[in-house]
Design an enzyme around this catalytic site. Structure first.
Site, PDB file in Angstrom:
ATOM      1  CG  HIS A 230      42.961  41.316  52.869  1.00  0.00           C
ATOM      2  ND1 HIS A 230      44.230  41.794  53.588  1.00  0.00           N
ATOM      3  CD2 HIS A 230      43.702  40.314  51.968  1.00  0.00           C
ATOM      4  CE1 HIS A 230      45.282  41.511  53.320  1.00  0.00           C
ATOM      5  NE2 HIS A 230      44.962  40.589  52.147  1.00  0.00           N
ATOM      6  CB  CYS A 231      37.105  41.630  55.907  1.00  0.00           C
ATOM      7  SG  CYS A 231      37.838  42.287  57.409  1.00  0.00           S
ATOM      8  CB  THR A 232      37.555  39.721  50.868  1.00  0.00           C
ATOM      9  OG1 THR A 232      38.906  39.380  50.797  1.00  0.00           O
ATOM     10  CG2 THR A 232      37.030  41.041  51.046  1.00  0.00           C
TER      11      THR A 232
END
Ligand SMILES: Cc1ncc(COP(=O)(O)O)c(C=O)c1O
Length: 273
Positions: A230-232
């Site tokens: 999730h882009c994290t």
């Protein structure tokens, strides 16, 4: 529940460290923070963070992309907790892609120089320099995405028409229902704070089950979740997991759909374990 696309830059302060505003120093110029974590759902206390940022002379930028369809943020509190800059994406507000909002306090926007050149952004051009138009025009170089802007306006009117209190109450009940049901699945772990402290998303893993396999099997059952980092990535490193599966709820989802999600997870587990 929806598919969600797009990457975002690491923020200086996200849900994993929302108590870390004490680390703001005199040298801090800008504190950038999400209003709602796109993984944990954590609602960050943006006005409190703002007061602390302002106390050391820093500005605050709030990334409201994730929270906008769920809750309102008052950018003008008048008590030092005002928000200097706020950004959000059209597509997360049930609007079109390719458009979003950058809000900035007028006095700050007046001080800032444009970062792009194009039509409609000047008040007067001379041989050796130009005078810029007043904000926001000086930041809107070129022909604006007219169609998207109209559609975005319609999306905003729609959400406001539903009423944020109604949206919040409905989604909070849905989140509590989904959380209870998901937690009853053996080996399933939900990440993030309790329901009262977060927006309507559940990111989870199931012991011994690949997130990608799970998401693919849910897809076969017509349930769309997002899986991966999730882009994290730093957050997933901190949680010591390589990926998670995220079920996102919105005001258009129903309790029956939550039941369908649970059945689909059970269907997947029968095949994966
Ligand atoms: C908190 C947050 N910020 C930014 C973004 C990215 O928005 P955009 O797709 O408009 O770049 C997302 C989307 O996933 C998000 O959840």
């Amino acid at each position: 529940m929806q598919r969600s696309a797009g990457c975002h830059l690491p923020m200086t302060c996200n849900s994993t460290c929302h108590n870390s505003t004490n680390t703001s120093q005199k040298k801090t110029k800008l504190v950038a923070v999400t209003s709602m974590s796109n993984v944990l759902g954590t609602i960050n206390p943006v006005h409190e963070i703002s007061r602390k940022a302002h106390a050391v002379g820093a500005k605050i930028l709030v990334d409201a992309a994730q929270s906008t369809p769920h809750r309102q943020i008052d950018v003008r509190t008048g008590d030092g907790g005002e928000i200097d800059f706020l950004v959000l994406s059209g597509h997360k507000l049930f609007g079109p892609t390719g458009i979003g909002v950058l809000y900035g306090r007028k006095e700050l926007l007046r001080e800032m120089n444009p970062f792009m050149g194009g039509g409609h952004m000047i008040s007067r051009v001379f041989k050796d320099h130009s005078n810029w138009a007043d904000p926001p025009a000086k930041f809107e170089a070129g022909t604006i995405p007219i169609v998207q802007a109209i559609a975005m306006g319609t999306a905003i009117d729609y959400v406001e028409g539903l009423g944020f209190a109604n949206i919040h109450d409905y989604e909070a009940a849905l989140l509590r229902y989904a959380t209870k049901k998901l937690e009853s699945i053996p080996g399933l772990k939900i990440y993030g704070p309790p329901c009262e402290a977060k927006g309507p998303i559940c990111s989870f893993t199931i012991d011994g089950v690949s997130c990608e396999d799970l998401a693919n099997l849910l897809d076969i059952k017509g349930v769309f979740v997002r899986h991966g980092h999730h882009c994290t990535m730093p957050l997933h490193d901190k949680l010591v997991i390589s990926a998670s599966v995220r079920a996102s709820f919105a005001m258009y989802n129903t309790h029956d759909e939550v039941d369908h999600l649970i059945e689909a997870v059970k269907f997947a587990l029968e095949r994966l374990t």
